[in-house]
Write an enzyme that holds these catalytic residues in place. Sequence first.
Site, PDB file in Angstrom:
ATOM      1  N   CYS A   1       0.807  -1.224   0.000  1.00 40.05           N
ATOM      2  CA  CYS A   1       0.000   0.000   0.000  1.00 40.05           C
ATOM      3  C   CYS A   1       0.848   1.286   0.000  1.00 40.05           C
ATOM      4  O   CYS A   1       1.415   1.623  -1.024  1.00 40.05           O
ATOM      5  CB  CYS A   1      -0.980  -0.052   1.155  1.00 40.05           C
ATOM      6  SG  CYS A   1      -2.438   0.966   0.906  1.00 40.05           S
TER       7      CYS A   1
ATOM      8  N   HIS B   1      -3.371  -5.707   2.315  1.00 37.00           N
ATOM      9  CA  HIS B   1      -3.056  -5.895   3.730  1.00 37.00           C
ATOM     10  C   HIS B   1      -3.716  -7.228   4.103  1.00 37.00           C
ATOM     11  O   HIS B   1      -4.141  -7.974   3.249  1.00 37.00           O
ATOM     12  CB  HIS B   1      -3.706  -4.784   4.568  1.00 37.00           C
ATOM     13  CG  HIS B   1      -3.231  -3.409   4.252  1.00 37.00           C
ATOM     14  ND1 HIS B   1      -2.078  -2.899   4.776  1.00 37.00           N
ATOM     15  CD2 HIS B   1      -3.777  -2.417   3.495  1.00 37.00           C
ATOM     16  CE1 HIS B   1      -1.936  -1.643   4.363  1.00 37.00           C
ATOM     17  NE2 HIS B   1      -2.937  -1.340   3.572  1.00 37.00           N
TER      18      HIS B   1
HETATM   19  N1  GLN Z   1      -2.093   6.799   2.242  1.00 34.79           N
HETATM   20  C1  GLN Z   1      -2.262   5.889   1.184  1.00 34.79           C
HETATM   21  C2  GLN Z   1      -3.627   5.905   0.543  1.00 34.79           C
HETATM   22  O1  GLN Z   1      -4.628   6.154   1.188  1.00 34.79           O
HETATM   23  C3  GLN Z   1      -1.882   4.506   1.674  1.00 34.79           C
HETATM   24  C4  GLN Z   1      -2.877   3.876   2.618  1.00 34.79           C
HETATM   25  C5  GLN Z   1      -2.368   2.584   3.217  1.00 34.79           C
HETATM   26  O2  GLN Z   1      -1.177   2.298   3.216  1.00 34.79           O
HETATM   27  N2  GLN Z   1      -3.266   1.800   3.773  1.00 34.79           N
HETATM   28  O3  GLN Z   1      -3.710   5.658  -0.638  1.00 34.79           O
END
Ligand code: GLN
Length: 252
Positions: free
Chosen positions: A94, A196
């Site tokens: 992510c 995740h």
């Molecule tokens: N901040 C990033 C987004 O919202 C990554 C989010 C995350 O790593 N869960 O796209």
Amino acid sequence: MYINIGWLYPDLMNTYGDRGNIIALSYRAKIMGIEPTVNKISINEPADLISKMDIIFMGGAQDKQQEIVNKDLKIKGVYLKKAINDGVPGLYVCGAYQFLGKYYKEANGNIIDGIGVFDLYTESPGPDVPRCIGNIVIESKLFPKIKLVGFENHGGRTYFANKKQAFATVINGYGNNGEDKTEGFFYKNSFGTYLHGPILPKNPELADYLIKKAVEHKMINNVGVGRDRPIKLKRIDNTWENKARDFVISKL
Ligand code: GLN
């Protein structure tokens, strides 16, 4: 034989159970007959520690943490890029995945630089457009016999031209951008993904792939083991992991 697992920014980049990936890598490596050492590499650690790693992992984060890490990656990013280009296996989830591209445009329009090792970019469409949230099922040519499962929660949408570089195809969920059915990115031995969950305990084949690549990479570079002494990794019974995954898929 031993392997060094590098855990980048565990105090800043670690959401939705991402630490489970480190637990899975260590646990499975041990059963396979390899001694893992987990090295936490955050802002206070020296950048060249990255060069000593056999596997690298970095998890996701909110935009705020990404802004902090962005500054530190101006230096560590050089070492990280080299490791990835040299074929050191790695998993980047992510927010970490977004860092490997050219840039990530936050919902407020702010641009966070990437290290540019993956030929992609990420943009958030803004606060009025819903985030990509939910359970996700994907299929990857690298693991032809199975479907992989995970959980995604991201505002950023990731785009790249060469769809062959996608890690997987989305069966259920959003993936890179909710439009083109691609999920993640695969380059050399490194995976970028929005999964995740954490992804590795849920999909142990990917954990084992990274461990095997780490062993191969070590042997090719002749670090710690002789080229002429191939080691036989113990197979692991995944009956319960497969049952858990089948259950998740049956629910979606
Ligand atoms: N901040 C990033 C987004 O919202 C990554 C989010 C995350 O790593 N869960 O796209």
